[in-house]
Design an enzyme around this catalytic site. Structure first.
Site, PDB file in Angstrom:
ATOM      1  CG  HIS A  53      -1.808  -1.197   1.309  1.00  0.00           C
ATOM      2  ND1 HIS A  53      -1.370  -2.425   1.739  1.00  0.00           N
ATOM      3  CD2 HIS A  53      -3.120  -1.331   1.007  1.00  0.00           C
ATOM      4  CE1 HIS A  53      -2.386  -3.282   1.694  1.00  0.00           C
ATOM      5  NE2 HIS A  53      -3.464  -2.644   1.260  1.00  0.00           N
ATOM      6  N   GLY A 142      -3.935  -3.537  11.385  1.00  0.00           N
ATOM      7  CA  GLY A 142      -4.358  -4.055  10.085  1.00  0.00           C
ATOM      8  C   GLY A 142      -5.873  -4.137  10.079  1.00  0.00           C
ATOM      9  CG  ASN A 210      -6.752   9.457   2.050  1.00  0.00           C
ATOM     10  OD1 ASN A 210      -7.918   9.069   2.163  1.00  0.00           O
ATOM     11  ND2 ASN A 210      -5.713   8.639   2.161  1.00  0.00           N
ATOM     12  CG  HIS A 284      -5.919   1.575  -0.815  1.00  0.00           C
ATOM     13  ND1 HIS A 284      -5.938   1.974   0.506  1.00  0.00           N
ATOM     14  CD2 HIS A 284      -6.103   0.230  -0.796  1.00  0.00           C
ATOM     15  CE1 HIS A 284      -6.143   0.919   1.280  1.00  0.00           C
ATOM     16  NE2 HIS A 284      -6.250  -0.145   0.518  1.00  0.00           N
ATOM     17  CD  GLU A 434     -20.857  -5.134  25.049  1.00  0.00           C
ATOM     18  OE1 GLU A 434     -20.853  -4.469  23.986  1.00  0.00           O
ATOM     19  OE2 GLU A 434     -21.856  -5.197  25.790  1.00  0.00           O
ATOM     20  CG  ASP A 492     -31.867 -11.960  30.675  1.00  0.00           C
ATOM     21  OD1 ASP A 492     -32.992 -11.451  30.909  1.00  0.00           O
ATOM     22  OD2 ASP A 492     -30.807 -11.504  31.134  1.00  0.00           O
ATOM     23  CG  HIS A 496     -29.236 -11.978  27.122  1.00  0.00           C
ATOM     24  ND1 HIS A 496     -29.915 -11.464  26.045  1.00  0.00           N
ATOM     25  CD2 HIS A 496     -28.913 -10.912  27.909  1.00  0.00           C
ATOM     26  CE1 HIS A 496     -30.003 -10.150  26.169  1.00  0.00           C
ATOM     27  NE2 HIS A 496     -29.399  -9.794  27.289  1.00  0.00           N
TER      28      HIS A 496
HETATM   29  C1  LIG Z   1     -11.705  -4.358   9.749  1.00  0.00           C
HETATM   30  C2  LIG Z   1     -11.134  -4.219   8.377  1.00  0.00           C
HETATM   31  N1  LIG Z   1     -11.965  -4.278   7.329  1.00  0.00           N
HETATM   32  C3  LIG Z   1     -11.464  -4.199   6.079  1.00  0.00           C
HETATM   33  C4  LIG Z   1     -10.136  -4.064   5.855  1.00  0.00           C
HETATM   34  C5  LIG Z   1      -9.566  -4.045   4.452  1.00  0.00           C
HETATM   35  N2  LIG Z   1      -9.123  -2.674   4.144  1.00  0.00           N
HETATM   36  C6  LIG Z   1      -7.836  -2.335   4.222  1.00  0.00           C
HETATM   37  S1  LIG Z   1      -7.605  -0.689   3.967  1.00  0.00           S
HETATM   38  C7  LIG Z   1      -9.254  -0.440   3.757  1.00  0.00           C
HETATM   39  C8  LIG Z   1      -9.828   0.927   3.548  1.00  0.00           C
HETATM   40  C9  LIG Z   1      -8.931   1.871   2.917  1.00  0.00           C
HETATM   41  O1  LIG Z   1      -9.358   3.190   3.095  1.00  0.00           O
HETATM   42  P1  LIG Z   1      -8.654   4.118   4.145  1.00  0.00           P
HETATM   43  O2  LIG Z   1      -8.818   3.558   5.485  1.00  0.00           O
HETATM   44  O3  LIG Z   1      -9.182   5.479   3.919  1.00  0.00           O
HETATM   45  O4  LIG Z   1      -7.130   4.047   3.786  1.00  0.00           O
HETATM   46  P2  LIG Z   1      -6.407   4.748   2.544  1.00  0.00           P
HETATM   47  O5  LIG Z   1      -7.112   4.330   1.295  1.00  0.00           O
HETATM   48  O6  LIG Z   1      -6.497   6.198   2.770  1.00  0.00           O
HETATM   49  O7  LIG Z   1      -5.010   4.211   2.600  1.00  0.00           O
HETATM   50  C10 LIG Z   1      -9.936  -1.623   3.847  1.00  0.00           C
HETATM   51  C11 LIG Z   1     -11.412  -1.743   3.683  1.00  0.00           C
HETATM   52  C12 LIG Z   1      -9.304  -4.019   6.989  1.00  0.00           C
HETATM   53  N3  LIG Z   1      -7.985  -3.921   6.883  1.00  0.00           N
HETATM   54  N4  LIG Z   1      -9.838  -4.069   8.231  1.00  0.00           N
END
Ligand SMILES: Cc1ncc(C[n+]2csc(CCOP(=O)(O)OP(=O)(O)O)c2C)c(N)n1
Length: 699
Positions: A53, A142, A210, A284, A434, A492, A496
């Protein structure tokens, strides 16, 4: 524990010395070249790996350059220095930003060779930053949103330890770089609400604003005004041009003096410098390609070959890396002049060493009391008894609950609530959050000096699961008390009543799931969870009362084996049925509240001339990790093996074999008094005995 007055006075004076001023602004051209070094390394490493990335590191390079060269307090010579500022790259996909920084700043292990081996097996530069693998990485990120929520826990830990040990030893900020994705994840709402409520003013979030995510422009998916959102949660929030070093520095300077946590939305261009892909999702998450990289080099005025950093720029970065050394040495001196007992306690806490004697004495005292006066109580109540003793012995334990304090029994005697007015409090009312709670607990454990534990219902482990998984991956000692652990919670109803949760949690590598059967096992399981310094634990506890099955006093911790014979077979009053001379017929295995049912079934079987033994299995993971002979001895050689647990069968075959009998749940529960439910779902002593008899009869 509070700080002695003497130390408090000393630490107030020392806090002055601890102040870490921002160094002066760099000339713009020098700043640009330093930021471009990050961009070049990111482009080149992703290109070499043919995946990764580049967009985020290229876009956030200016923000990172200002932060790391002028504000962040750290020393590459000692990545674990306890009073360093924490930097969390919540958007872990932008890992090359962090790796480039670690290399440029002079973290010894992060060589250019490691950068060249980005995403290759065994390198220090895995796809996403991994805690414990790469020095300088504060948490594994991540899964978006987690890092931000971890940072809230780190900031809590900082305030709490400062309240206990004084600002002279503990006085640092927690910085986060978060992306649109981090802020879209639900856990971020829980995290920012908690941080705002606790007024964690040393938490500073830099939002890489961004406007782009994987699918394209954010306009496809989101219309939230992040500034208003954070402000509504009690944060200071402002926006800057994320490519203007002076504006970034001014915002950071203001944030350092804020009474509230701060969000700085930094308007950036993803893939900054890439001639065709900047500003688009195309930068990206994939290599830019040779032509685009050549174009970017030209646009940025970067003529150095791939992976080469001009000597003057590298020297400027290394000088920035050396900035923190005096502060660290001064801190070392402050630590050295503390009185020996305080210093030893601080160091013990930070190293995560248990006060073994105190712990052993606390456990022993509880066991002695239970031996003298057995208690037929719910295991959640037994856990409260345990906590009263354990939290008194271990000042590093910080408890909490996600708004179920009275149900989870996690607030021990004498614990006061942590609040913005009193960070020394050891009980956190997390609110109905949670996921945020579990992620913040990870941050506290990662920060060090604290053993976090908390409470919710076992069924809501689903809401904590992403954070529990990361605690397991990062080998962090985080303890989840999860009560109301079966249909035994009764009225419950099925929403639950956990059914699949024990199996689901047991499926997580490096997570210990404890399900004690009575008050004695409960304190033993607590002892094991505390001793489990390289992984998280879940304590699954009952709402309903259970008899105390372990009578008498056991010096040792029988639960440590994971499973043990709690009731040996006795020769039945009638001749043994079918099992052959002297051969044991039946082994019954159970956990938690069902151990009592197995014991009752044993009696029924004895009345039918069948000898059975009962094995309690408080922890699968410990049992399955035991040597093969030990396991074989506990499983035994009875022809018939029956397990009983008020959950699904999944996982049990490892103990009873695929031909074993299982008495448990096959679907969801129902709303009714719990005794009716046990009858309705057939989790009874009669059903267990019948399962054994039918197998004996070959039915
Ligand atoms: C919980 C989760 N869902 C999905 C992803 C896969 N994923 C990686 S980056 C991203 C989104 C990218 O957009 P942004 O956060 O704005 O990062 P940018 O493009 O600016 O680098 C996704 C959906 C992940 N890493 N974690």
């Amino acid at each position: 524990m509070t700080m002695p007055d003497r130390l408090r006075t000393a630490s107030a004076a020392l806090a002055q010395a601890a102040y870490f001023p921002a160094t002066g602004a760099l000339p713009r051209a020098e700043h640009d070249r330093m930021a471009n070094a990050i961009r070049a390394l990111a482009m080149d490493a992703v290109e070499q790996a043919k995946c990764g990335h580049p967009g985020l590191p290229m876009g956030a390079a200016d923000v990172a350059t200002v932060l790391f060269t002028r504000f962040l307090k750290f020393d590459p010579a000692d990545p674990a220095w306890p009073d360093r500022d924490r930097f969390v790259l919540s958007a872990g996909h932008g890992s090359m930003l962090l790796y480039a920084l670690l290399y440029l700043l002079g973290y010894e292990k992060m060589t250019i060779e490691e950068i060249k081996r980005f995403r290759q097996f065994g390198s220090l530069t895995p796809g996403h930053p991994e805690y414990g693998h790469t020095p300088g990485v504060e948490t594994t990120t991540g899964p978006l949103g987690q890092g931000l929520a971890n940072a809230v826990g780190m900031a809590i830990a900082e305030r709490h330890l400062a309240a206990q040990f004084g600002d002279g030893l503990v006085d640092h900020c927690t910085y986060v770089l978060a992306s649109d994705g981090d802020l879209m994840e639900g856990v971020s709402q829980e995290a920012i609400a908690l941080a705002g409520h606790l007024k964690l003013n040393k938490l500073i979030v830099l939002f890489d604003d961004n406007g782009i995510s994987i699918d394209g422009p954010l306009s496809l998916t989101d219309s939230v005004d992040q500034l208003e959102r954070f402000a509504a949660a009690g944060w200071a929030a402002g926006r800057v041009d994320g490519h203007d070093p002076a504006a970034i520095a001014a915002a950071l300077e203001a944030a350092k003096h804020s009474q509230r946590p701060t969000l700085i939305a930094c308007r950036t261009t993803i893939g900054f410098g890439a001639p065709n892909k900047a500003g688009s999702e195309k930068s990206h998450g994939s290599a830019l390609g040779a032509d685009e990289i050549a174009g970017a080099r030209q646009k940025l005025g970067w003529s150095a070959p791939a992976f080469e950093i001009p000597a003057d720029i590298l020297a400027a970065w290394r000088a920035a890396g050396a900035r923190g050394r005096p502060a660290r040495l001064a801190w070392n001196e402050r630590l050295a002049v503390l009185d020996a007992a305080q210093r030893a306690e601080f160091e013990r806490r930070l190293q995560g060493e248990l006060p073994d004697e105190n712990l052993a004495a606390a456990v022993r005292a509880v066991k002695e009391r239970l031996a003298a006066a057995p208690k037929a109580i719910a295991t959640r109540a037994a856990s409260e008894l345990a906590l009263d003793a354990l939290t008194a012995a271990l000042p590093e334990m910080v408890g909490g609950s996600a708004d179920l304090t009275g149900s989870n029994n996690t607030r021990a005697k004498g614990m006061t609530a942590m609040s913005a007015a009193d960070y020394a409090g050891r009980f956190i009312h997390y609110g109905v959050r949670e996921h945020g709670m579990a992620a913040a607990m990870n941050g506290m454990a990662l920060h060090g000096g604290i053993i976090p534990y908390s409470g919710t219902f076992l069924v809501f482990s689903d809401y904590c699961r992403p954070a529990i998984r990361l605690a397991a991956l990062m080998e962090q000692r985080v303890i989840h008390v999860m009560t109301h652990d079966s249909i035994g919670l009764g009225e419950d109803g099925p929403t639950h009543q956990p059914v699949e949760h024990l199996a689901a949690l047991r499926a997580v590598p490096n997570l210990k799931v404890f399900r004690p059967c009575d008050a004695v096992e409960t304190i033993e399981c607590w002892q094991l969870a505390l001793a489990s310094s390289d992984g998280p634990s879940v304590l699954a506890l009952t709402r309903q009362n259970v008899p105390q099955l372990r009578q008498g006093f056991d010096e040792g911790n029988r639960c440590a084996a994971g499973a043990y014979e709690i009731s040996a077979a006795e020769p039945p009053p009638l001749p043994p049925r079918q099992a052959g001379e002297g051969k044991l017929s039946v082994s019954l295995f159970a956990t938690g509240s069902e151990v009592a049912i197995a014991l009752a079934a044993k009696k029924l079987l004895a009345e039918r001339g069948v000898a059975a033994r009962v094995v309690s299995v408080p922890c699968f993971e410990l049992f399955l990790a035991a040597p093969a002979e030990q396991r074989a001895a506990v499983i035994g050689d009875a022809k018939i093996k029956i397990a009983v647990e008020a959950g699904v069968r999944q996982g049990w075959d490892a103990i009873i074999g695929s031909d074993g009998g299982f008495v448990g749940m096959t679907g969801f529960g129902a709303s009714a008094p719990y005794k009716d439910l046990y009858k309705h779902f057939g989790i009874t002593a009669e059903a267990v005995a019948e399962a054994a008899l039918s197998k004996l009869d070959g039915r």
